[in-house]
Design a protein around this motif. Sequence first.
Motif, PDB file in Angstrom:
ATOM      1  N   ASP A 144       0.805  -1.219   0.000  1.00 43.87           N
ATOM      2  CA  ASP A 144       0.000   0.000   0.000  1.00 43.87           C
ATOM      3  C   ASP A 144       0.840   1.272   0.000  1.00 43.87           C
ATOM      4  OD1 ASP A 144      -2.302  -1.477  -0.024  1.00 43.87           O
ATOM      5  OD2 ASP A 144      -2.616  -1.388   2.154  1.00 43.87           O
ATOM      6  N   ASP A 145       2.078   1.175   0.435  1.00 45.24           N
ATOM      7  CA  ASP A 145       2.906   2.374   0.588  1.00 45.24           C
ATOM      8  C   ASP A 145       4.130   2.436  -0.320  1.00 45.24           C
ATOM      9  OD1 ASP A 145       1.309   3.452   2.698  1.00 45.24           O
ATOM     10  OD2 ASP A 145       2.223   2.013   4.073  1.00 45.24           O
ATOM     11  N   HIS A 146       4.615   1.294  -0.801  1.00 47.80           N
ATOM     12  CA  HIS A 146       5.883   1.277  -1.524  1.00 47.80           C
ATOM     13  C   HIS A 146       5.718   0.753  -2.949  1.00 47.80           C
ATOM     14  CE1 HIS A 146       7.011   1.222   2.753  1.00 47.80           C
ATOM     15  NE2 HIS A 146       8.097   1.861   2.364  1.00 47.80           N
ATOM     16  N   ALA A 147       6.591   1.243  -3.815  1.00 51.05           N
ATOM     17  CA  ALA A 147       6.563   0.807  -5.217  1.00 51.05           C
ATOM     18  C   ALA A 147       7.942   1.003  -5.836  1.00 51.05           C
ATOM     19  CB  ALA A 147       5.512   1.589  -6.002  1.00 51.05           C
ATOM     20  N   ILE A 148       8.163   0.303  -6.950  1.00 49.85           N
ATOM     21  CA  ILE A 148       9.345   0.516  -7.775  1.00 49.85           C
ATOM     22  C   ILE A 148       8.905   1.299  -9.006  1.00 49.85           C
ATOM     23  CG2 ILE A 148      11.144  -0.569  -9.175  1.00 49.85           C
ATOM     24  CD1 ILE A 148      11.029  -2.956  -7.277  1.00 49.85           C
ATOM     25  N   LEU A 176      17.922   1.601  -7.788  1.00 51.92           N
ATOM     26  CA  LEU A 176      18.252   0.183  -7.931  1.00 51.92           C
ATOM     27  C   LEU A 176      19.056  -0.102  -9.191  1.00 51.92           C
ATOM     28  CD1 LEU A 176      14.768  -1.353  -7.005  1.00 51.92           C
ATOM     29  CD2 LEU A 176      16.689  -0.866  -5.483  1.00 51.92           C
ATOM     30  N   ALA A 177      18.764   0.649 -10.256  1.00 54.58           N
ATOM     31  CA  ALA A 177      19.426   0.403 -11.540  1.00 54.58           C
ATOM     32  C   ALA A 177      19.221   1.614 -12.433  1.00 54.58           C
ATOM     33  CB  ALA A 177      18.865  -0.853 -12.208  1.00 54.58           C
ATOM     34  N   VAL A 178      20.025   1.700 -13.485  1.00 54.25           N
ATOM     35  CA  VAL A 178      19.816   2.707 -14.523  1.00 54.25           C
ATOM     36  C   VAL A 178      19.697   1.985 -15.857  1.00 54.25           C
ATOM     37  CG1 VAL A 178      21.009   4.535 -13.274  1.00 54.25           C
ATOM     38  CG2 VAL A 178      22.308   3.064 -14.812  1.00 54.25           C
ATOM     39  N   GLY A 197      18.687  11.020 -21.460  1.00 53.46           N
ATOM     40  CA  GLY A 197      18.198   9.799 -22.098  1.00 53.46           C
ATOM     41  C   GLY A 197      18.239   8.579 -21.201  1.00 53.46           C
ATOM     42  N   VAL A 198      18.788   8.723 -19.998  1.00 51.95           N
ATOM     43  CA  VAL A 198      18.854   7.620 -19.033  1.00 51.95           C
ATOM     44  C   VAL A 198      17.579   7.598 -18.199  1.00 51.95           C
ATOM     45  CG1 VAL A 198      20.012   6.841 -16.923  1.00 51.95           C
ATOM     46  CG2 VAL A 198      21.353   7.522 -18.904  1.00 51.95           C
ATOM     47  N   THR A 199      17.098   6.399 -17.880  1.00 52.70           N
ATOM     48  CA  THR A 199      16.014   6.256 -16.909  1.00 52.70           C
ATOM     49  C   THR A 199      16.530   5.475 -15.710  1.00 52.70           C
ATOM     50  OG1 THR A 199      15.142   4.212 -17.897  1.00 52.70           O
ATOM     51  CG2 THR A 199      14.241   6.300 -18.698  1.00 52.70           C
ATOM     52  N   MET A 200      15.888   5.668 -14.575  1.00 49.39           N
ATOM     53  CA  MET A 200      16.313   5.014 -13.343  1.00 49.39           C
ATOM     54  C   MET A 200      15.181   4.161 -12.789  1.00 49.39           C
ATOM     55  SD  MET A 200      18.058   8.296 -11.425  1.00 49.39           S
ATOM     56  CE  MET A 200      16.487   9.166 -11.398  1.00 49.39           C
ATOM     57  N   LEU A 201      15.531   3.025 -12.175  1.00 51.35           N
ATOM     58  CA  LEU A 201      14.587   2.240 -11.393  1.00 51.35           C
ATOM     59  C   LEU A 201      14.812   2.593  -9.939  1.00 51.35           C
ATOM     60  CD1 LEU A 201      14.131   0.660 -14.011  1.00 51.35           C
ATOM     61  CD2 LEU A 201      14.082  -1.436 -12.648  1.00 51.35           C
TER      62      LEU A 201
END
Length: 215
Positions: A144-148, A176-178, A197-201
Motif C-alpha cells: 500500500d505504501d511502496h513501489a518501484i 536500484l538500476a539505470v 536519455g537515461v532512466t532510473m529504477l
Amino acid sequence: MKSILLIGVNNFGTLIAKQLHDLGHQVLAVDRNEARINAVLPLVTDAQIGDSTNEAFLKSLGINNFDVCIVTIGSDFQSSLETTSLLKALGGRFVVSRADRDVQEKFLLRNGADEVINPEKQIAEWAAIRYASNHILDYISLDDDHAIYEVSVPTDWIGKSIGQIDIRKHYRINILAVKQNGRMNLSVTPEMILRDGVTMLVLGDRRSMQKCFKI
C-alpha cells in the motif's frame, strides 16, 4: 513450469492464457462457451467446455493437481463467487479471482480466494501515475505504501553524479538500476554520472516519490 487451471476465457482470460503460454506453463482452460474454447486452444495445453459452478464437473478436473487456479469470469459475479468457493472446497492450492468492484473483492476473499485481481482498478491507478507526471514511465506496486518506479532523469540532475543528488539521504529513495538504450545496469555507484536519455529504477514510499518527482 506450473500447472494452471484457467476458468473463463473472455478477453482478459485469453490475454492471461497468452502470457502463460509464452512463459511455458501448462494451462487447462475452462469455459461454458464453445467458441471461446476453440479460439484459445492454440494458447493452452488443454481446454474443456463446462460449467464451473457444477461441483461434479470441477471435481472431475482434479483441482488439487493444479498449482494455481485463476478465475477470470467477469460478466457473472455469482458464478465467479460460486466457482471460487468450490475450488477452495475441492482442494485448490492457490485460488486467484477477478473482481470488478471493491465489494466483489471482499466477498471473494471471504469465500475462498487467496488473492483478488481488479484489472480496471489496477490499470486506472497505473495510468493516473504514469500520465499525471513528467518523469514516471512505469511502476510496480509492492504494497500500500511502496513501489518501484521507472523514472526519467530530471533536467537539473543531468551531468551530476548519483552521490551528488543523494536522493537516499534527502528523500529515502533508493536507485536500484539505470537503463539506457534498453540495457539495464545494476552496478549503481555514487560516482555514476546521470546522462540525458537515461532512466532510473527507484524504490521508495509513495509520499517520498511525490515530493521528489512532483507526481
